[in-house]
Design a protein around this motif. Structure first.
Motif, PDB file in Angstrom:
ATOM      1  N   LYS A  15       0.817  -1.218   0.000  1.00 48.60           N
ATOM      2  CA  LYS A  15       0.000   0.000   0.000  1.00 48.60           C
ATOM      3  C   LYS A  15       0.849   1.266   0.000  1.00 48.60           C
ATOM      4  N   MET A  16       2.134   1.115   0.227  1.00 49.46           N
ATOM      5  CA  MET A  16       2.999   2.285   0.291  1.00 49.46           C
ATOM      6  C   MET A  16       3.214   2.859  -1.103  1.00 49.46           C
ATOM      7  N   ASN A  17       3.169   4.199  -1.214  1.00 50.04           N
ATOM      8  CA  ASN A  17       3.457   4.861  -2.475  1.00 50.04           C
ATOM      9  C   ASN A  17       4.755   4.298  -3.046  1.00 50.04           C
ATOM     10  N   GLU A  18       4.713   3.893  -4.284  1.00 53.31           N
ATOM     11  CA  GLU A  18       5.828   3.152  -4.895  1.00 53.31           C
ATOM     12  C   GLU A  18       7.140   3.926  -4.866  1.00 53.31           C
ATOM     13  N   SER A  19       7.093   5.202  -5.188  1.00 54.45           N
ATOM     14  CA  SER A  19       8.319   6.001  -5.213  1.00 54.45           C
ATOM     15  C   SER A  19       8.876   6.179  -3.807  1.00 54.45           C
ATOM     16  N   ILE A  20       7.987   6.413  -2.853  1.00 51.85           N
ATOM     17  CA  ILE A  20       8.426   6.594  -1.473  1.00 51.85           C
ATOM     18  C   ILE A  20       9.029   5.296  -0.937  1.00 51.85           C
ATOM     19  N   ARG A  21       8.409   4.186  -1.288  1.00 45.95           N
ATOM     20  CA  ARG A  21       8.938   2.893  -0.855  1.00 45.95           C
ATOM     21  C   ARG A  21      10.367   2.704  -1.356  1.00 45.95           C
ATOM     22  N   GLY A  22      10.640   3.158  -2.568  1.00 48.70           N
ATOM     23  CA  GLY A  22      11.991   3.036  -3.105  1.00 48.70           C
ATOM     24  C   GLY A  22      13.010   3.810  -2.288  1.00 48.70           C
ATOM     25  N   ILE A  23      12.621   4.986  -1.798  1.00 49.74           N
ATOM     26  CA  ILE A  23      13.519   5.807  -0.993  1.00 49.74           C
ATOM     27  C   ILE A  23      13.849   5.121   0.324  1.00 49.74           C
ATOM     28  N   LEU A  24      12.906   4.331   0.826  1.00 50.69           N
ATOM     29  CA  LEU A  24      13.058   3.694   2.129  1.00 50.69           C
ATOM     30  C   LEU A  24      13.558   2.261   2.035  1.00 50.69           C
ATOM     31  N   SER A  25      14.033   1.864   0.862  1.00 49.50           N
ATOM     32  CA  SER A  25      14.473   0.486   0.639  1.00 49.50           C
ATOM     33  C   SER A  25      15.954   0.420   0.298  1.00 49.50           C
ATOM     34  N   ASP A  26      16.555  -0.753   0.572  1.00 52.48           N
ATOM     35  CA  ASP A  26      17.929  -0.976   0.158  1.00 52.48           C
ATOM     36  C   ASP A  26      17.947  -1.538  -1.268  1.00 52.48           C
ATOM     37  N   LYS A  27      19.127  -1.889  -1.746  1.00 54.28           N
ATOM     38  CA  LYS A  27      19.260  -2.346  -3.132  1.00 54.28           C
ATOM     39  C   LYS A  27      18.544  -3.663  -3.389  1.00 54.28           C
ATOM     40  N   ASP A  28      18.247  -4.390  -2.329  1.00 50.10           N
ATOM     41  CA  ASP A  28      17.530  -5.665  -2.468  1.00 50.10           C
ATOM     42  C   ASP A  28      16.025  -5.519  -2.289  1.00 50.10           C
ATOM     43  N   GLY A  29      15.572  -4.289  -2.109  1.00 49.34           N
ATOM     44  CA  GLY A  29      14.146  -4.054  -1.959  1.00 49.34           C
ATOM     45  C   GLY A  29      13.618  -4.232  -0.546  1.00 49.34           C
ATOM     46  N   ARG A  30      14.509  -4.406   0.412  1.00 51.93           N
ATOM     47  CA  ARG A  30      14.077  -4.508   1.799  1.00 51.93           C
ATOM     48  C   ARG A  30      13.743  -3.115   2.323  1.00 51.93           C
ATOM     49  N   VAL A  31      12.672  -3.006   3.097  1.00 51.15           N
ATOM     50  CA  VAL A  31      12.135  -1.701   3.516  1.00 51.15           C
ATOM     51  C   VAL A  31      12.503  -1.403   4.971  1.00 51.15           C
ATOM     52  N   TYR A  32      12.843  -0.141   5.231  1.00 51.43           N
ATOM     53  CA  TYR A  32      13.353   0.248   6.542  1.00 51.43           C
ATOM     54  C   TYR A  32      12.588   1.399   7.187  1.00 51.43           C
ATOM     55  N   GLY A  33      11.449   1.770   6.638  1.00 51.34           N
ATOM     56  CA  GLY A  33      10.708   2.869   7.240  1.00 51.34           C
ATOM     57  C   GLY A  33       9.338   3.019   6.607  1.00 51.34           C
ATOM     58  N   ILE A  34       8.571   3.949   7.157  1.00 51.65           N
ATOM     59  CA  ILE A  34       7.254   4.268   6.611  1.00 51.65           C
ATOM     60  C   ILE A  34       7.145   5.781   6.440  1.00 51.65           C
ATOM     61  N   PRO A  35       6.374   6.248   5.465  1.00 53.88           N
ATOM     62  CA  PRO A  35       6.205   7.698   5.301  1.00 53.88           C
ATOM     63  C   PRO A  35       5.233   8.254   6.323  1.00 53.88           C
ATOM     64  N   ALA A  36       5.571   9.400   6.876  1.00 52.67           N
ATOM     65  CA  ALA A  36       4.690  10.048   7.856  1.00 52.67           C
ATOM     66  C   ALA A  36       4.101  11.341   7.313  1.00 52.67           C
ATOM     67  N   SER A  37       4.878  12.075   6.547  1.00 55.67           N
ATOM     68  CA  SER A  37       4.378  13.316   5.960  1.00 55.67           C
ATOM     69  C   SER A  37       5.126  13.588   4.668  1.00 55.67           C
ATOM     70  N   GLY A  38       4.527  14.366   3.803  1.00 57.94           N
ATOM     71  CA  GLY A  38       5.164  14.717   2.550  1.00 57.94           C
ATOM     72  C   GLY A  38       4.845  16.157   2.180  1.00 57.94           C
ATOM     73  N   TYR A  39       5.693  16.746   1.366  1.00 53.09           N
ATOM     74  CA  TYR A  39       5.477  18.125   0.942  1.00 53.09           C
ATOM     75  C   TYR A  39       6.099  18.325  -0.430  1.00 53.09           C
ATOM     76  N   ALA A  40       5.736  19.401  -1.064  1.00 55.46           N
ATOM     77  CA  ALA A  40       6.410  19.852  -2.279  1.00 55.46           C
ATOM     78  C   ALA A  40       6.615  21.349  -2.149  1.00 55.46           C
TER      79      ALA A  40
END
Length: 485
Positions: A150-175
């Protein structure tokens, strides 16, 4: 970046003020800031000790709690979460170990094993934290909860290592966008038939608008940051519009600095022109940081300032009233129109157990963080926002959940307190295909620091050689990149 918008609060997109993800005064170490909170919150976990069969006793150090100086409304909301959490989780002690992420204090805290169970950081930092082993792998935990996909795909990429393992969750976003002082635009005749500020379409038009406002009102046309890393942060967004890419990812774990390209130099020449050609900056640009920038715009000393929608409450905090400010999309440069996207991810101590991480996620769910619909938390956040006099405006989708978006849209629509004409362009700009742009890869904060040095030089010396300064910055930055682990 998936551009579907969902409605969140502009105070760090619903939960910054409630979960304490914003930096409110430089509290730079984990500490216990309790206020009218029980000494412990007894929460339930799945584990039981083999010897007694009783539920395992767990301590969750919550690095996102309120500060002592936060309002009673914020503390009351936090306390209600504590009480509600206690009902379903009877054996976890939750400590308010508030920590505001800081690059200077984080490593000593991590190396000493004193990180909170859950803490906030910036989207520029996860890859460094992951590479250095400073965050827990929560992939399997999220998968069991049904959160992973369910995590936004681009955000998930930022929170993942090169093997696709995830290390966090998004709490807020801005532009990032362009904040405008409505009264100064009116005084300069730069408004439409309804009295809303005209939208500068290009950076060149920003300079022209700023010049007209300065000539008409005597006030600064635009406030540019030049004191700290915020200066380089804002500049990177301008540089993209001129066609620059400031760090090249080589795809093998290494990076190449690109600070002295023709495009980057042209962007810096533009910044220099705001001081020496147009003369539209504030009196002492080198004193301007994020805090002073909001103050300059709110007080009517500056007509424009780069900022995100979640920064609008800062204008209210500095004395501006609803209707006296607006926000539009950042203008286009010669090579495109981009809005820097960032925000706050939550990460977890590498020393935390699975039970501790699950307990922390349960608590965050009650705070309205995550993909699960929590109308009570959304409504509470909206209520605090409106009662505090802050604007409740749309935000960005961090999770791919139509159910969550629908619930948020309904609540925000029922409580809208700001004329949409004062922010519609911001959101219509940031949903354009290709507009949102993630921060530069590599050593992002170090990049900002090097760019800030150049900005300080060009704003204090009319004869500063921009190309030479950018070449020096490029060399310094490359040395830093070469020494990354």
């Amino acid at each position: 970046m998936k551009k579907r918008l969902c409605v969140l609060l502009c105070i760090a997109l619903i939960m910054g003020i409630l979960s304490g993800c914003g930096n409110k005064g430089g509290n730079e170490s984990a500490n216990t800031n309790q206020k009218n909170v029980p000494d412990s919150t007894e929460t339930t976990t799945e584990g039981k000790t083999e010897e007694t069969g009783k539920a395992e006793q767990i301590i969750v150090k919550f690095g996102l709690g309120p500060l002592e100086e936060d309002t009673e409304a914020i503390w009351d909301d936090y306390n209600k979460t504590v009480d509600k959490f206690k009902e379903t989780h009877p054996n976890v002690q939750v400590e308010n170990a508030r920590y505001d992420y800081n690059v200077d204090t984080f490593v000593p805290l991590a190396e000493s094993g004193n990180l909170p169970t859950v803490f906030g950081t910036w989207f520029s930092e996860p890859q460094k934290l992951i590479a250095n082993g400073y965050a827990a792998d929560i992939t399997d935990i999220l998968a069991k909860r049904g959160w992973l996909d369910k995590m936004n795909e681009s955000i998930r990429g930022i929170l993942s290592d090169k093997d696709g393992r995830v290390y966090g969750i998004p709490a807020s976003g801005y532009a990032l966008g362009l904040m405008q002082n409505v009264e100064l635009f009116k005084a300069a005749g730069l408004v439409d038939g309804n009295g809303a500020p005209l939208i500068p379409a290009t950076w060149q038009e920003v300079a022209e608008f700023a010049k007209k406002i300065k000539d008409t009102t005597g006030k600064s046309g635009i406030c540019i940051l030049a004191q700290d890393n915020g200066a380089g942060w804002h500049f990177s967004n301008i540089a993209w519009g001129f066609g620059a890419t400031l760090t090249v990812d080589n795809g093998d774990g290494t990076y190449t600095a690109a600070v002295n390209t023709n495009e980057a130099i042209e962007a810096m020449e533009y910044v220099k022109s705001l001081k020496w050609e147009y003369d539209v900056l504030t009196e002492d640009p080198l004193s301007e940081n994020g805090g002073t920038g909001f103050a300059q715009l709110a007080s009517g000393n500056a007509a424009m300032f780069i900022g995100a929608s979640d920064g609008l409450p800062q204008l209210v905090n500095n004395g501006a009233k609803l209707g006296e400010f607006a926000i539009c999309g950042l203008p286009a440069g010669p090579k495109g129109q981009y809005s820097l996207f960032g925000g706050t991810p939550y990460m977890f101590s590498p020393d935390a157990t699975e039970a501790e991480i699950n307990a922390a996620l349960d608590f965050l769910t009650l705070r309205g963080i995550g993909p699960e619909v929590n109308e009570e938390a959304i409504a509470a956040a909206v209520k605090i926002t409106v009662e505090s006099g802050f604007p409740a405006v749309p935000g960005f989708a961090l999770w791919d959940s139509e159910e969550l978006a629908t619930a948020q849209n309904k609540i925000i629509k029922e409580n809208s307190n700001m004329d949409p004409a004062l922010y519609e362009n911001y959101f219509s700009t940031t949903v354009k295909e290709g507009n949102l742009h993630l921060e530069e890869a590599g050593a992002t904060q170090d990049l900002y620091a090097e760019l800030t040095k150049v900005i300080q030089a060009v704003l204090t010396d009319k004869n500063a050689d921009v190309a030479s300064l950018m070449t020096t910055a490029n060399k310094n930055y490359q040395t830093i990149l070469d020494n990354l682990k």
